[in-house]
Design an enzyme around this catalytic site. Structure first.
Site, short mmCIF file in Angstrom:
data_model
loop_
_atom_site.label_atom_id
_atom_site.label_comp_id
_atom_site.label_asym_id
_atom_site.label_seq_id
_atom_site.Cartn_x
_atom_site.Cartn_y
_atom_site.Cartn_z
N CYS A 198 26.14 11.93 66.58
CA CYS A 198 27.24 11.46 65.72
C CYS A 198 28.16 12.61 65.31
O CYS A 198 29.36 12.42 65.18
CB CYS A 198 26.67 10.78 64.47
SG CYS A 198 25.74 9.28 64.80
N LYS A 252 12.28 0.64 60.10
CA LYS A 252 12.65 -0.21 61.24
C LYS A 252 13.41 0.70 62.20
O LYS A 252 14.58 1.00 61.99
CB LYS A 252 13.51 -1.39 60.78
CG LYS A 252 13.80 -2.42 61.91
CD LYS A 252 14.97 -1.98 62.76
CE LYS A 252 15.26 -2.94 63.89
NZ LYS A 252 15.39 -2.31 65.21
#
Length: 469
Positions: A265, A157
């Site tokens: 990140c 997903k």
């Protein structure tokens, strides 16, 4: 967020997609189960051949795949192609090493009264991967390559703004020869995730994304008693101490803060500089940040492209405005670019205080916050004054200081005198609100395996331990 390709350089919607209906999701999960039954019975050699074929496809198609990523999320074309090549490297790494990483681990059979005793790694089954847009190929590959080599199957997903990259991944492994259903892309919104993860046929989940998304996945998986690996946000510190090579530190600081248009990140975000070298470092850093070229990400020589989403730009504008309004100094940048698209310039903010949002929050764009520290102790205190703990960076040529920062920084990784990054050979993940579990290296391939204890007695039987449970 609609499932659509929107060019962040112009704000124009290029292509839209319909979300899969429930019956098609159900069918995909069924194919994943069937794919698992086929894949788990193959040999490591067979899987390695398919994985190397996937690497060959990636390298052969790096130009078109790189252009697709640039179109969908705005990273520079050069960085996008490098990302494709890095994915190929990871595929070959796991093709070469998976069998050794998952080899049976012998135990002392005599000590447990057995003829043979060992631990065996076995795959779990279908794993749901919920992935973000900022490294749309690499972050999915960090899961896909080890998972498939272990014998698991994947249900991807992906973020709704990179659907075409997601579909490419969904076809890549089948084209490389993996069994049907081994890896599939599900074009669905976030509202479909709970039902997928709650399905008894899905055995585990991995997520790279925001802290809130991680909490949501962990809550569902906790209720369903399913294994998860979470790689969440980071507000990574970058310590500069008096013995540092300041020119090199400023160079790496600039690259780290603005790589991927500042949307990484593990990019350095909070620059904590010892007072003895503060003014000199800030001068060098601001000069380098100011010299970066912001422009068309498909053009050679562009250093920084647009932010991936309009909301992302709004978020960092609000963080910078909050700091400026409370007394911080904006040394360069700090104002959105003109014209269409979601542009924001490389920005350096100093004189930060704890009441400002930037002090501890993650800033997901090319904005650097600089802090002054009077000592190494204070630098470590500021570095750890955040709910996150993904990566950390320190610059010092003093061996004792190096040991102190390695021990004292509360993070999943510490890089000393070099830029924080991810390598297939090293474990990747965080602590605190940056998540748990590890990707990459031997640790990453073992995350979604059942570590099965095997005890085999001799034909005459063995004594039972009277203290056994």
């Amino acid at each position: 967020m609609p499932i659509a390709t929107t060019n962040p350089a112009t704000g124009a919607v290029v292509k839209t997609f319909d979300a899969l209906p429930p019956e098609q999701i159900d069918a995909a999960i069924g194919r994943s189960v069937a794919g698992f039954r086929a894949l788990r019975d193959t040999t490591f050699a067979e899987r390695a051949g398919w994985m190397r074929a996937a690497a060959d496809l990636l390298e052969a198609e790096q130009d078109q795949v790189g252009a697709l990523m640039t179109l969908e999320m705005g990273k520079t074309y050069a960085a996008a192609k490098a990302e494709v090549v890095k994915c190929a490297t990871a595929c070959r790494f796991y093709a070469d090493n998976a069998e050794a990483f998952l080899a049976d681990e012998p135990a002392d059979a005599q000590a447990v009264g057995a003829a043979r005793a060992y631990a065996r790694y076995q795959p779990l089954g279908p794993v749901l991967a919920v992935m973000p847009w900022n490294f749309p190929l690499w972050q999915a590959m960090r899961f896909a390559a080890p998972a498939l080599m272990a014998g698991n199957t994947g249900l991807l997903k992906h973020a709704s703004n990179v659907p075409q990259t997601a579909l490419y991944l969904g076809e890549l492994f089948a084209r490389a020869g993996f069994p049907a259903g081994a890896f599939q892309t599900l074009l669905v919104g976030s509202d479909a995730v709970e039902a997928i993860l709650s399905d008894d046929r899905v055995r585990a989940a991995t997520l790279t994304g925001s802290e809130n998304a991680g909490r949501s996945i962990a809550a569902i998986a906790g209720r369903e008693l399913k294994k998860t690996v979470l790689e969440l946000g980071g507000s990574d510190p970058f310590l500069v101490l008096p013995s540092a090579d300041l020119d090199r530190a400023a160079e790496v600081a600039t690259t780290s803060r603005c790589q991927n248009n500042g949307q990484s990140c593990i990019a350095a975000k909070r620059f904590i500089v010892h007072t003895d070298v503060y003014d000199e470092f800030v001068e060098k850093f601001v000069a380098r940040m100011s010299a970066l070229t912001v422009g068309d990400p498909m053009t050679d020589g562009t250093d920084v492209g647009p932010l991936a989403t309009e909301q992302g730009r709004t978020d960092i504008e609000e963080q910078v405005a909050d700091a400026r309004g409370k007394g911080a100094t904006v040394r360069c940048g700090g104002t959105r670019g003109d014209g269409d698209g979601w542009w924001y310039p490389p920005t350096v903010v100093t004189d930060l205080t704890p009441d400002m949002r930037m002090y501890a929050e993650e800033v997901f764009g090319p904005v650097a916050g600089v802090y002054r520290a009077a000592s190494l102790d204070e630098a470590l205190e500021v570095a750890n004054a955040t709910p996150y703990g993904l990566g950390a960076n320190a610059w010092t040529r003093d061996p004792q200081e190096q040991e102190r920062v390695i021990a004292g920084l509360d993070s999943g990784a510490v890089f000393v005198n070099g830029m924080t990054t991810s390598y297939p050979q090293l474990p990747f993940g965080g602590v605190k609100n940056s998540g748990y579990g590890r990707e990459l290296s031997a640790a990453g391939i073992r995350e979604f395996c059942n570590l099965k204890t095997v005890w085999v007695g001799d034909s005459g039987g063995a004594d039972v331990d009277s203290a056994t449970e």
